[in-house]
Scaffold this active site. Structure first.
Site, PDB file in Angstrom:
ATOM      1  N   ASP A  39     -17.628  92.757  17.582  1.00  0.00           N
ATOM      2  CA  ASP A  39     -17.389  92.296  18.949  1.00  0.00           C
ATOM      3  C   ASP A  39     -17.886  93.366  19.910  1.00  0.00           C
ATOM      4  OD1 ASP A  39     -15.169  89.877  19.953  1.00  0.00           O
ATOM      5  OD2 ASP A  39     -15.977  91.270  21.437  1.00  0.00           O
ATOM      6  N   GLU A 170      -6.012  75.780  18.778  1.00  0.00           N
ATOM      7  CA  GLU A 170      -5.142  76.917  19.103  1.00  0.00           C
ATOM      8  C   GLU A 170      -3.687  76.494  18.931  1.00  0.00           C
ATOM      9  OE1 GLU A 170      -6.257  78.510  22.941  1.00  0.00           O
ATOM     10  OE2 GLU A 170      -8.367  78.489  22.361  1.00  0.00           O
ATOM     11  N   LYS A 219     -19.406  67.583  16.943  1.00  0.00           N
ATOM     12  CA  LYS A 219     -18.356  68.388  17.592  1.00  0.00           C
ATOM     13  C   LYS A 219     -18.065  67.840  18.989  1.00  0.00           C
ATOM     14  CE  LYS A 219     -15.538  71.694  18.515  1.00  0.00           C
ATOM     15  NZ  LYS A 219     -14.186  71.639  18.016  1.00  0.00           N
ATOM     16  N   ASN A 234      -2.443  57.795  28.265  1.00  0.00           N
ATOM     17  CA  ASN A 234      -1.776  58.015  29.549  1.00  0.00           C
ATOM     18  C   ASN A 234      -1.940  56.811  30.477  1.00  0.00           C
ATOM     19  OD1 ASN A 234      -0.868  60.491  28.756  1.00  0.00           O
ATOM     20  ND2 ASN A 234      -2.523  61.639  29.726  1.00  0.00           N
ATOM     21  N   TYR A 266     -14.651  49.053  15.483  1.00  0.00           N
ATOM     22  CA  TYR A 266     -15.134  49.190  16.876  1.00  0.00           C
ATOM     23  C   TYR A 266     -15.663  50.587  17.203  1.00  0.00           C
ATOM     24  CZ  TYR A 266     -12.286  44.983  17.200  1.00  0.00           C
ATOM     25  OH  TYR A 266     -11.738  43.757  16.970  1.00  0.00           O
ATOM     26  N   ARG A 268     -18.568  51.906  15.871  1.00  0.00           N
ATOM     27  CA  ARG A 268     -19.976  52.097  15.502  1.00  0.00           C
ATOM     28  C   ARG A 268     -20.822  51.791  16.725  1.00  0.00           C
ATOM     29  NH1 ARG A 268     -20.934  48.454  10.436  1.00  0.00           N
ATOM     30  NH2 ARG A 268     -19.851  46.999  11.793  1.00  0.00           N
ATOM     31  N   CYS A 277     -12.035  37.073  24.389  1.00  0.00           N
ATOM     32  CA  CYS A 277     -10.794  37.841  24.579  1.00  0.00           C
ATOM     33  C   CYS A 277     -10.974  39.167  25.306  1.00  0.00           C
ATOM     34  CB  CYS A 277     -10.128  38.096  23.227  1.00  0.00           C
ATOM     35  SG  CYS A 277      -9.576  36.567  22.467  1.00  0.00           S
TER      36      CYS A 277
HETATM   37  N1  NAD Z   1     -10.719  78.117  20.966  1.00  0.00           N
HETATM   38  C1  NAD Z   1     -10.731  77.067  20.185  1.00  0.00           C
HETATM   39  O1  NAD Z   1      -9.707  76.467  19.853  1.00  0.00           O
HETATM   40  C2  NAD Z   1     -12.041  76.566  19.619  1.00  0.00           C
HETATM   41  C3  NAD Z   1     -12.046  75.589  18.613  1.00  0.00           C
HETATM   42  C4  NAD Z   1     -13.258  75.154  18.097  1.00  0.00           C
HETATM   43  C5  NAD Z   1     -14.447  75.680  18.599  1.00  0.00           C
HETATM   44  N2  NAD Z   1     -14.409  76.595  19.608  1.00  0.00           N
HETATM   45  C6  NAD Z   1     -15.680  77.135  20.083  1.00  0.00           C
HETATM   46  O2  NAD Z   1     -15.875  78.397  19.428  1.00  0.00           O
HETATM   47  C7  NAD Z   1     -16.505  79.331  20.316  1.00  0.00           C
HETATM   48  C8  NAD Z   1     -15.622  80.546  20.490  1.00  0.00           C
HETATM   49  O3  NAD Z   1     -14.435  80.156  21.122  1.00  0.00           O
HETATM   50  P1  NAD Z   1     -13.232  81.171  21.309  1.00  0.00           P
HETATM   51  O4  NAD Z   1     -12.158  80.405  22.000  1.00  0.00           O
HETATM   52  O5  NAD Z   1     -12.958  81.840  20.018  1.00  0.00           O
HETATM   53  O6  NAD Z   1     -13.919  82.217  22.327  1.00  0.00           O
HETATM   54  P2  NAD Z   1     -13.295  83.565  22.907  1.00  0.00           P
HETATM   55  O7  NAD Z   1     -13.780  83.677  24.303  1.00  0.00           O
HETATM   56  O8  NAD Z   1     -11.829  83.629  22.645  1.00  0.00           O
HETATM   57  O9  NAD Z   1     -13.970  84.709  22.019  1.00  0.00           O
HETATM   58  C9  NAD Z   1     -15.331  85.010  22.064  1.00  0.00           C
HETATM   59  C10 NAD Z   1     -15.516  86.443  21.612  1.00  0.00           C
HETATM   60  O10 NAD Z   1     -16.923  86.709  21.493  1.00  0.00           O
HETATM   61  C11 NAD Z   1     -17.123  88.066  21.891  1.00  0.00           C
HETATM   62  N3  NAD Z   1     -18.542  88.293  22.178  1.00  0.00           N
HETATM   63  C12 NAD Z   1     -19.268  87.919  23.250  1.00  0.00           C
HETATM   64  N4  NAD Z   1     -20.544  88.340  23.123  1.00  0.00           N
HETATM   65  C13 NAD Z   1     -20.638  88.986  21.943  1.00  0.00           C
HETATM   66  C14 NAD Z   1     -21.694  89.619  21.231  1.00  0.00           C
HETATM   67  N5  NAD Z   1     -22.916  89.679  21.729  1.00  0.00           N
HETATM   68  N6  NAD Z   1     -21.420  90.144  20.033  1.00  0.00           N
HETATM   69  C15 NAD Z   1     -20.178  90.093  19.510  1.00  0.00           C
HETATM   70  N7  NAD Z   1     -19.137  89.509  20.124  1.00  0.00           N
HETATM   71  C16 NAD Z   1     -19.356  88.965  21.335  1.00  0.00           C
HETATM   72  C17 NAD Z   1     -16.195  88.227  23.092  1.00  0.00           C
HETATM   73  O11 NAD Z   1     -15.949  89.598  23.392  1.00  0.00           O
HETATM   74  C18 NAD Z   1     -14.952  87.492  22.577  1.00  0.00           C
HETATM   75  O12 NAD Z   1     -14.077  88.352  21.909  1.00  0.00           O
HETATM   76  C19 NAD Z   1     -16.773  78.556  21.605  1.00  0.00           C
HETATM   77  O13 NAD Z   1     -18.059  78.021  21.556  1.00  0.00           O
HETATM   78  C20 NAD Z   1     -15.738  77.453  21.580  1.00  0.00           C
HETATM   79  O14 NAD Z   1     -16.142  76.327  22.319  1.00  0.00           O
HETATM   80  C21 NAD Z   1     -13.243  77.072  20.119  1.00  0.00           C
END
Ligand code: NAD
Length: 447
Positions: A39, A170, A219, A234, A266, A268, A277
Site C-alpha cells: 500500500d 462490508e 459486477k 421500498n 424474466y 434474460r 396483464c
Molecule cells: N468495499 C467493498 O465492500 C467492496 C466490495 C467489492 C468490490 N469493491 C471494489 O474493490 C475496490 C477496493 O475497494 P475498497 O473499499 O477496498 O477501497 P479502499 O479505498 O478501502 O482501499 C483502497 C486501498 O488502495 C490503496 N492504494 C491506492 N493506490 C495504491 C497503489 N498505487 N499501490 C498500493 N496501494 C494503493 C489505498 O491506500 C487504500 O488503502 C474498489 O474498486 C471497490 O469498488 C469494494
C-alpha cells in the site's frame, strides 16, 4: 506449475489494503499462502505490521494478527520486492467516482505501472488478477496496455491477466470471502485459471471462466440489481402503506414464490414486456400510487424503459435499410395467440406506418385465424396487420430481407434454416446464439 497447486501455499502480492485488500490478504494468509500486502499509505502498513487490522471488520483483527505472527502475512510499500517473491498479484486499490460519475482509474493505472516495472524480475509466470471494480473494457484497454508498456512484456504470453470480481460485503466481509455467491475467473487462459483455483481452493463453487468484459459487467449488473431490489422493495412498501397494507408481509410472501419472483424468470435480456396483464396492472398500480401522492420514480420508469426498448428495435430494423420485413412471431409471447399489447404488434404497426413491406408468421395467431377463435379480435383491432399474416413460415422467411425473430418456435426455426446470405435476422428473443442456424446474418436486440 507445481507452485500454483491448490493444496500448497503460493506467493501472493496484494495491492491496496482497504476493505477488499485487507480481507483478501488476511484470508489468503490464513489459507496457508505467503502474502505480501502493498500500500502507499504508511499508516496502514504500520498497523498491519503490528498485526492490527487497518479497517473495522468482524474477525479480521484475529486473522491479521495470526497471519503476521505466523510470518505468512507481511506489509511493504515496495511493489518490486513484493512481486519478486510472488506468483500472483491481486489489485484491490480503490476506484472512486469522478465528479461526473465516471470511474477514477488513476490508482489502477498507477498500480499496473508499478507491477509492470517489476514484472521482468518475477520469478515465474506471474498472474495479475484485478479485483477492483472496473467498467467493461478496462482490463483489456487500460490495465493490459499499462502492464505491457512498462514491462515490455506481452500479456497472455509472458504473464497472465484476468478480472475476477469481488462480491464481499462490508460488515460480513470475512464470512463472504469464504462463502461468496460465485467465483468468476475473468480469463480463458488455463495458467491464469490455475491461479484463480489456487486462491479459491476452499470454495466449493465451480470457477466460472469467462472473458474479462463479461466478468467486469457482471459486477456492475450485480450491484445495479441489488440497488434495484432495494428501490423496488421500498416503492412497493410505500404504496402498500398508503393503502393500509403491510408491505413487509407483501414482500415476504413475494419472496416465497421462487418460481417466478425470486428466480431467473424474466431476467434474460430480450424484447419488451406486453400482454394482457403486465402493462395494465402496472398502469393501475401507478395510478393508485399517484392518487395517494406516493412518488415511485423507478416503477414509473418501467413503461418508459419498455417503450424505449420497442423504439430501439424499430431503429434496428430501420437501420438495416431493407424495405421487406418478415416477422416470426406476433403475439406478446410464444405459446399464445394473445395479441393484446404485444410489443411485436406495436413494432409491426410502426413499420407498416412507415411503408415497410411486411409479412408475418405466428403459428398460434394463424391457427386462431383459421379456426375463427381469434379472427374477430384480429379483424377488429389490427385489420391492417391481418392482411399481412401468412400460414407459411418458409414463405415469410423468404420474403424478408430483414427478419424479425420475435418468437423462437419450431416452424420459424425450421424456416430460418434456409436463409440467403443477404438476409439479416434481428433476434428479439434471448435464445443462446448456439441454438441458431449458422447461415445468414444474425444480430440480437440485446446481444
Ligand atoms: N468495499 C467493498 O465492500 C467492496 C466490495 C467489492 C468490490 N469493491 C471494489 O474493490 C475496490 C477496493 O475497494 P475498497 O473499499 O477496498 O477501497 P479502499 O479505498 O478501502 O482501499 C483502497 C486501498 O488502495 C490503496 N492504494 C491506492 N493506490 C495504491 C497503489 N498505487 N499501490 C498500493 N496501494 C494503493 C489505498 O491506500 C487504500 O488503502 C474498489 O474498486 C471497490 O469498488 C469494494
Amino acid at each position: 506449475m507445481t507452485h500454483l497447486s491448490p493444496t500448497t501455499g503460493i506467493g501472493i502480492a496484494v495491492f491496496g489494503i482497504g476493505y477488499v485488500g485487507a480481507v483478501s490478504a488476511a484470508c489468503l494468509a490464513s489459507d496457508g499462502h505467503r502474502v505480501v500486502a502493498v500500500d502507499t499509505n504508511e499508516h496502514k502498513l504500520r498497523l498491519l505490521r503490528d498485526g492490527i487490522s487497518p479497517i473495522i471488520e468482524p474477525g479480521l483483527d484475529e486473522l491479521i494478527s495470526a497471519g503476521v505472527s505466523s510470518g505468512r502475512l507481511r506489509a511493504t510499500a515496495d511493489a518490486a520486492e513484493a512481486i519478486a517473491c510472488s506468483d500472483l498479484s491481486l489489485i484491490c486499490v480503490g476506484t472512486p467516482s469522478l465528479p461526473n460519475g465516471g470511474l477514477d482509474l488513476s490508482h489502477v493505472v498507477r498500480v499496473c505501472e508499478h507491477i509492470g516495472a517489476a514484472l521482468p524480475g518475477a520469478r515465474s509466470f506471474h498472474t495479475v488478477l484485478l479485483r477492483s471494480t472496473i467498467l467493461p473494457g478496462t482490463t483489456t484497454n487500460v490495465a493490459v496496455p499499462a502492464l505491457e508498456r512498462v514491462s515490455g512484456l506481452r500479456a497472455g504470453q509472458d504473464f497472465g491477466v484476468a478480472f475476477c470480481p469481488e462480491f464481499l460485503r462490508e460488515g460480513s466481509a470475512v464470512e463472504d470471502y469464504y462463502a461468496g455467491p460465485i467465483v468468476v475467473g475473468g480469463s480463458t487462459d488455463e495458467r491464469v485459471l490455475a491461479a484463480v483455483r489456487a486462491i479459491n481452493a476452499r470454495s466449493q463453487l465451480r470457477i466460472r471462466a469467462t472473458d474479462a468484459g463479461v466478468a467486469e459487467m457482471l459486477k456492475y449488473a450485480s450491484n445495479a440489481w441489488h440497488a434495484t431490489k432495494v428501490v423496488f422493495a421500498n416503492e412497493m412498501g410505500t404504496i402498500a402503506k398508503s393503502l393500509g397494507v403491510d408491505g413487509r408481509r407483501v414482500m415476504q410472501m413475494l419472496c416465497e414464490d421462487t418460481r417466478l419472483n425470486i428466480s431467473p424468470a424474466y431476467l434474460r435480456p430480450g424484447f419488451a414486456f406486453g400482454g394482457s396483464c403486465l402493462p395494465k396492472d402496472l398502469r393501475a398500480l401507478l395510478q393508485i400510487a399517484r392518487q395517494n401522492d406516493v412518488s415511485c420514480p423507478m416503477l414509473e420508469s418501467a413503461p418508459v424503459s419498455n417503450e424505449m426498448h420497442i423504439r430501439r428495435a424499430l431503429e434496428m430494423v430501420c437501420a438495416a435499410g431493407r424495405r421487406r420485413v418478415g416477422f416470426i412471431g406476433l403475439s406478446f409471447k410464444e405459446g399464445t395467440d394473445d395479441l393484446r399489447e404485444s410489443p411485436a404488434v406495436d413494432l409491426a404497426e410502426r413499420l407498416f406506418g412507415k411503408g415497410y413491406d411486411i409479412r408475418i408468421y405466428d403459428a398460434n395467431v394463424s391457427l386462431g385465424r383459421l379456426t375463427g377463435a381469434n379472427l374477430a379480435a384480429i379483424e377488429s383491432r389490427i385489420p391492417h396487420l391481418a392482411a399481412l399474416l401468412s400460414d407459411d413460415a418458409a414463405e415469410v422467411a423468404r420474403h424478408g430481407d430483414t427478419l424479425v425473430l420475435a418468437h423462437h418456435e419450431p416452424n420459424g426455426a425450421l424456416a430460418l434454416r434456409s436463409l440467403r446470405d443477404d438476409q439479416l435476422v434481428i433476434d428479439m428473443t434471448c435464445v443462446p446464439q448456439t441454438h441458431l442456424p449458422a447461415s445468414g446474418r444474425y444480430t440480437g436486440l440485446c446481444w
